[in-house]
Design a protein around this motif. Structure first.
Motif, short mmCIF file in Angstrom:
data_model
loop_
_atom_site.label_atom_id
_atom_site.label_comp_id
_atom_site.label_asym_id
_atom_site.label_seq_id
_atom_site.Cartn_x
_atom_site.Cartn_y
_atom_site.Cartn_z
N LEU A 63 0.86 -1.20 0.00
CA LEU A 63 0.00 0.00 0.00
C LEU A 63 0.89 1.24 0.00
O LEU A 63 1.02 1.93 1.02
CB LEU A 63 -0.92 -0.01 1.22
N PRO A 64 1.52 1.55 -1.13
CA PRO A 64 2.48 2.68 -1.13
C PRO A 64 1.83 4.04 -0.96
O PRO A 64 2.51 5.00 -0.60
CB PRO A 64 3.15 2.55 -2.51
N PHE A 65 0.50 4.15 -1.23
CA PHE A 65 -0.16 5.44 -1.12
C PHE A 65 -0.84 5.63 0.23
O PHE A 65 -1.62 6.57 0.40
CB PHE A 65 -1.19 5.59 -2.25
N SER A 66 -0.60 4.72 1.16
CA SER A 66 -1.16 4.86 2.51
C SER A 66 -0.03 4.74 3.53
O SER A 66 0.10 3.72 4.22
CB SER A 66 -2.22 3.77 2.75
N PRO A 67 0.81 5.77 3.64
CA PRO A 67 1.93 5.70 4.60
C PRO A 67 1.43 5.79 6.03
O PRO A 67 0.35 6.32 6.32
CB PRO A 67 2.79 6.91 4.22
N LEU A 68 2.24 5.27 6.93
CA LEU A 68 1.95 5.29 8.36
C LEU A 68 2.96 6.19 9.06
O LEU A 68 4.16 6.06 8.85
CB LEU A 68 2.01 3.88 8.94
N ASP A 69 2.47 7.10 9.88
CA ASP A 69 3.34 7.98 10.65
C ASP A 69 3.66 7.34 11.99
O ASP A 69 2.79 6.74 12.65
CB ASP A 69 2.66 9.34 10.87
#
Length: 458
Positions: free
Chosen positions: A383-389
């Motif tokens: 899921l490259p377009f849903s990054p996690l901070d």
């Protein structure tokens, strides 16, 4: 065929134009102009003069002495004729005397006869003046239009050879000269080169975020390690990977046949010890010798009882139960069945799905001075377009060997948002760690300088 060609001026003009287009260098083009033009208009000598350079080529010779009196006089004459706004085509000594009496005095000594001049058109790069000298008085000049056509063709071929290869270089040079001429009256801080230099310096000092990349994955934050409580062979698994378990739920079981056999033997030994103890206890009421053996039999009875309790405890631990709620983290249960394990060996992990964090492996060259709570952004490969901070929790002080064959620092960072359903243990990707603000020039040259310093003592 050759005789007909030499008798027809039009064919001669076409032949000269064809030959001029095949010449590949300027000097050959000059030599052809002063020598082959005689086919259209016979003359004794031809001279090509170029503005700013003087005599460029003379007919009949490959080299000439530019410092001889004749050449010096001829150069002054050509310069004088070229400077005239309206130059007559056919000149005599009287025409030159009207321009400069001193040059006219040497006319009869050096030239004699008449002279035909042509200003060769070149549209911005005029090659200069062509002089056909010492014509006969009765020379017919009817071929002048064909001469002009030949000289025009020659000028076209000259421009094609003299055109510079790098057009943009000359265009930029002319633009630069125009800018310099326009900026001479401006203050230095308003000039284009000063503004451009300050812009470059400002760009190099522009602050950007210094970041490094590292391979990472999602791991449980505080997992419960399920380790082997005893030595033996695993017989059965009751849970599958990534299944939820409750406290007290069976996880896996050992092969307990040997334990049950030992427990049976221990139980029978305990019963025999109890019978023997009761028998001597009854005899001790009347027999002093039996009374003396009561203490030894009591110790033996206690030993057999402890042995039985120990084996019962071992048999109870043969089925491992979950000590907390969570998700079973295990690779492949079938690989453990029939495998002997040692006490303390890790078999699986129990992780809470709402307590996850990012584990990254930082290379040695990217171990920067990160803040204690530095930011981290995890880009999952799936899921490259849903990054996690995430927020940095710690970086290991010592590098560890990796399966890939290099050393790296372990990095742990806690997720800032509550994990959703698409965040799962084992997801891999790339972590970007932020090391604060730095100038653009340092951001661009950090790794090249580090690579150079490995080979240079600077």
């Amino acid at each position: 065929m050759t005789q007909n060609l030499e008798q027809n001026p039009l064919l001669i003009t076409l032949d000269l134009a064809h030959r001029a287009r095949t010449v590949g260098e300027l000097q050959g083009l000059f030599f052809m102009l002063v020598n082959d033009s005689k086919r259209l208009l016979p003359y004794r000598q031809a001279v090509l003069w170029r503005e700013g350079q003087g005599i460029a080529c003379v007919s009949g010779v490959t080299q000439f002495d530019a410092g001889s009196p004749y050449m010096l006089w001829l150069g002054k004459l050509c310069q004088l004729l070229y400077a005239q706004a309206e130059l007559p085509r056919l000149l005599h000594v009287g025409d030159v005397a009207a321009l400069d009496p001193l040059l006219a005095e040497a006319w009869s000594q050096w030239l004699g006869g008449s002279l035909v001049c042509f200003v060769l058109p070149a549209e911005g790069d005029t090659p200069g003046l062509l002089c056909l000298m010492q014509l006969e008085p009765e020379q017919d000049t009817a071929s002048m239009p064909l001469l002009e056509e030949w000289f025009s063709t020659w000028a076209y071929c000259y421009r094609a050879l003299a055109r510079p290869r790098f057009q943009w270089r000359h265009v930029l040079r002319r633009r630069w000269q125009q800018w310099r001429s326009l900026e001479e009256e401006l203050p230095w801080w308003k000039r284009r080169h000063a503004v451009f230099g300050m812009g470059v310096v400002a760009l190099l000092l522009f602050p950007v975020q210094l970041t490094v990349l590292a391979p990472a994955e999602i791991v449980p934050a505080r997992p419960v390690m399920v380790r082997a409580p005893l030595e033996g062979v695993i017989k059965q698994f009751f849970v599958q990977p990534n299944t939820r378990v409750k406290v007290g739920q069976p996880l896996y079981a050992y092969d307990d046949e040997a334990l049950r056999a030992k427990l049976e033997v221990a139980s029978q030994a305990l019963q025999a010890a109890e019978s023997e103890y009761r028998q001597y206890a009854q005899l001790a009421l009347s027999d002093q010798k039996s009374k003396n053996q009561i203490a030894a039999l009591q110790a033996k009875l206690n030993e057999k009882q402890i042995e039985q309790e120990f084996l019962q405890g071992q048999l109870a631990r043969a089925t491992v139960l979950a000590s907390s709620d969570g998700v079973a983290v295990i690779d492949e249960p079938t690989e453990w069945i029939g495998k002997p394990v040692q006490i303390g060996e890790r078999v699986m992990k129990l992780a809470r799905p709402d307590e996850l964090e990012v584990e990254a492996w930082l290379s040695l060259s990217d171990r920067l001075d990160f803040a204690s709570d530095a930011e981290l952004r995890f880009y999952r490969a799936a899921l490259p377009f849903s990054p996690l901070d995430a927020r940095l929790r710690y970086i290991a002080y010592e590098a560890q060997p990796r399966p890939e064959g290099h050393f790296a620092y372990r990095v742990r960072a806690g997720l800032l948002q509550q994990p959703s359903g698409d965040v799962q243990i084992g997801q891999r990707g790339t972590a970007k760690l932020y090391a604060g603000w730095t100038p653009l020039v340092y951001w661009a040259l950090r790794k090249p300088i580090a690579a150079v310093r490995q080979y240079l003592a600077i």
